[in-house]
Design a protein around this motif. Structure first.
Motif, short mmCIF file in Angstrom:
data_model
loop_
_atom_site.label_atom_id
_atom_site.label_comp_id
_atom_site.label_asym_id
_atom_site.label_seq_id
_atom_site.Cartn_x
_atom_site.Cartn_y
_atom_site.Cartn_z
N ARG A 37 0.84 -1.21 0.00
CA ARG A 37 0.00 0.00 0.00
C ARG A 37 0.86 1.25 0.00
N GLY A 38 1.96 1.22 0.75
CA GLY A 38 2.86 2.38 0.80
C GLY A 38 3.50 2.67 -0.55
N ARG A 39 3.72 1.63 -1.30
CA ARG A 39 4.37 1.80 -2.60
C ARG A 39 3.38 2.10 -3.72
N TYR A 40 2.24 1.42 -3.73
CA TYR A 40 1.31 1.52 -4.86
C TYR A 40 -0.05 2.10 -4.50
N GLY A 41 -0.40 2.11 -3.22
CA GLY A 41 -1.74 2.52 -2.83
C GLY A 41 -2.75 1.45 -3.22
N GLY A 42 -3.99 1.67 -2.91
CA GLY A 42 -5.04 0.75 -3.31
C GLY A 42 -4.99 -0.58 -2.61
N ASN A 43 -5.60 -1.56 -3.23
CA ASN A 43 -5.71 -2.90 -2.67
C ASN A 43 -4.40 -3.66 -2.89
N PRO A 44 -3.70 -4.01 -1.82
CA PRO A 44 -2.41 -4.69 -2.00
C PRO A 44 -2.54 -6.09 -2.60
N TYR A 45 -3.70 -6.70 -2.47
CA TYR A 45 -3.86 -8.08 -2.94
C TYR A 45 -3.90 -8.19 -4.46
N PHE A 46 -4.06 -7.07 -5.15
CA PHE A 46 -3.93 -7.09 -6.61
C PHE A 46 -2.49 -7.35 -7.01
#
Length: 87
Positions: free
Chosen positions: A26-35
């Motif tokens: 999440r810190g790197r990409y934001g959004g839902n980490p499970y994607f």
């Protein structure tokens, strides 16, 4: 058979490792980490905090599967099938 107390400990360890990994993603990409879970983006670069979190999550997942008599690779395929259905 794994003792219920040990099983609970393994559950907690996996949940903690999963949360650390998810926080890094999440810190790197934001959004839902499970994607990013089964993609290179979810693994991070060698030596990165994300890679360390990913590797710790994978070890905890393998322990979680083993405690339940599951093969981690089989479990991953089942999870992937569910994710494809939800996509």
């Amino acid at each position: 058979m794994v003792h219920p107390d040990r099983l609970a400990q393994i559950d907690e360890q996996f949940a903690a490792a999963d949360e650390v990994w998810a926080r890094e993603v999440r810190g790197r990409y934001g959004g839902n980490p499970y994607f990013h879970r089964d993609k290179p983006s979810g693994r991070g670069e060698p030596g990165s905090a994300l890679r360390s979190a990913y590797e710790a999550r994978e070890r905890a997942f393998a322990d979680w599967c083993s405690a339940r008599g599951l093969d981690a690779a089989t479990r991953l395929r089942a999870d992937e099938a569910i994710l494809h259905q939800l996509a």
